[in-house]
Write a protein that holds these residues in place. Structure first.
Motif, PDB file in Angstrom:
ATOM      1  N   VAL A  25       4.118  29.677 -11.001  1.00 42.67           N
ATOM      2  CA  VAL A  25       2.926  29.779 -11.850  1.00 42.67           C
ATOM      3  C   VAL A  25       3.185  29.127 -13.200  1.00 42.67           C
ATOM      4  O   VAL A  25       2.384  28.311 -13.679  1.00 42.67           O
ATOM      5  CB  VAL A  25       2.496  31.255 -12.013  1.00 42.67           C
ATOM      6  CG1 VAL A  25       1.382  31.389 -13.055  1.00 42.67           C
ATOM      7  CG2 VAL A  25       2.054  31.837 -10.673  1.00 42.67           C
ATOM      8  N   VAL A  44      -7.638  25.240 -15.791  1.00 42.21           N
ATOM      9  CA  VAL A  44      -7.671  26.704 -15.760  1.00 42.21           C
ATOM     10  C   VAL A  44      -8.631  27.242 -16.810  1.00 42.21           C
ATOM     11  O   VAL A  44      -9.429  28.149 -16.542  1.00 42.21           O
ATOM     12  CB  VAL A  44      -6.242  27.286 -15.938  1.00 42.21           C
ATOM     13  CG1 VAL A  44      -6.286  28.775 -16.227  1.00 42.21           C
ATOM     14  CG2 VAL A  44      -5.413  26.999 -14.701  1.00 42.21           C
ATOM     15  N   VAL A  73      -2.403  29.913  -8.492  1.00 45.51           N
ATOM     16  CA  VAL A  73      -3.243  30.086  -9.675  1.00 45.51           C
ATOM     17  C   VAL A  73      -4.723  29.997  -9.310  1.00 45.51           C
ATOM     18  O   VAL A  73      -5.542  30.732  -9.864  1.00 45.51           O
ATOM     19  CB  VAL A  73      -2.895  29.039 -10.760  1.00 45.51           C
ATOM     20  CG1 VAL A  73      -3.814  29.153 -11.964  1.00 45.51           C
ATOM     21  CG2 VAL A  73      -1.432  29.176 -11.174  1.00 45.51           C
ATOM     22  N   LEU A 117      -3.466  37.389  -9.991  1.00 46.26           N
ATOM     23  CA  LEU A 117      -2.536  37.080 -11.083  1.00 46.26           C
ATOM     24  C   LEU A 117      -2.410  38.241 -12.065  1.00 46.26           C
ATOM     25  O   LEU A 117      -1.309  38.539 -12.538  1.00 46.26           O
ATOM     26  CB  LEU A 117      -2.969  35.805 -11.808  1.00 46.26           C
ATOM     27  CG  LEU A 117      -2.828  34.526 -10.982  1.00 46.26           C
ATOM     28  CD1 LEU A 117      -3.444  33.348 -11.724  1.00 46.26           C
ATOM     29  CD2 LEU A 117      -1.376  34.242 -10.656  1.00 46.26           C
ATOM     30  N   LEU A 161      -2.689  35.289 -17.483  1.00 42.25           N
ATOM     31  CA  LEU A 161      -3.811  34.356 -17.399  1.00 42.25           C
ATOM     32  C   LEU A 161      -4.653  34.396 -18.680  1.00 42.25           C
ATOM     33  O   LEU A 161      -5.018  33.345 -19.219  1.00 42.25           O
ATOM     34  CB  LEU A 161      -4.672  34.673 -16.174  1.00 42.25           C
ATOM     35  CG  LEU A 161      -5.733  33.653 -15.813  1.00 42.25           C
ATOM     36  CD1 LEU A 161      -5.119  32.270 -15.582  1.00 42.25           C
ATOM     37  CD2 LEU A 161      -6.475  34.096 -14.571  1.00 42.25           C
TER      38      LEU A 161
END
Length: 111
Positions: free
Chosen positions: A17, A30, A66, A85, A93
């Motif tokens: 990750v 993201v 992810v 996550l 995150l």
């Protein structure tokens, strides 16, 4: 139906990750996923890179656990694996998204 491989929750490793999130373009992806709709097509991302490079970034994020990707017709939809996550790495995150927003705000105020 064509499917893509994803690691199961117990296969997601922090090293993978963090490695995936070390790249600024992947952090940008993201952050956009965190701010947008739950499912976003790859073409919805305005990235200053080629399509093949973009595809590679999405693959790295998927293989690290992810994001989740699924086909809808000929489009690939992307979604953050927030619950998975947050369960495995609480707060990670959110911290990444906050840091990316802060960096993005700082860079736009410099121009």
């Amino acid at each position: 139906m064509h499917t893509l491989d994803h690691p199961s929750p117990n296969q997601i490793r922090i090293d993978d990750v963090l490695s995936a999130l070390a790249d600024p373009m992947r952090r940008r992806i993201v952050a956009q996923l965190a701010e947008g709709h739950h499912d976003q097509a790859c073409i919805a991302f305005e990235l200053p890179i080629s399509k093949s490079t973009s595809t590679d970034h999405f693959r790295v994020l998927r293989e690290a656990g992810v994001i989740e990707q699924r086909y809808q017709g000929s489009a690939i939809l992307n979604r953050l694996r927030c619950g998975t996550l947050d369960h495995s790495f609480p707060g990670l995150l959110n911290a990444i998204v906050r840091a990316e927003r802060k960096a993005s705000t700082a860079s736009t105020s410099l121009t």
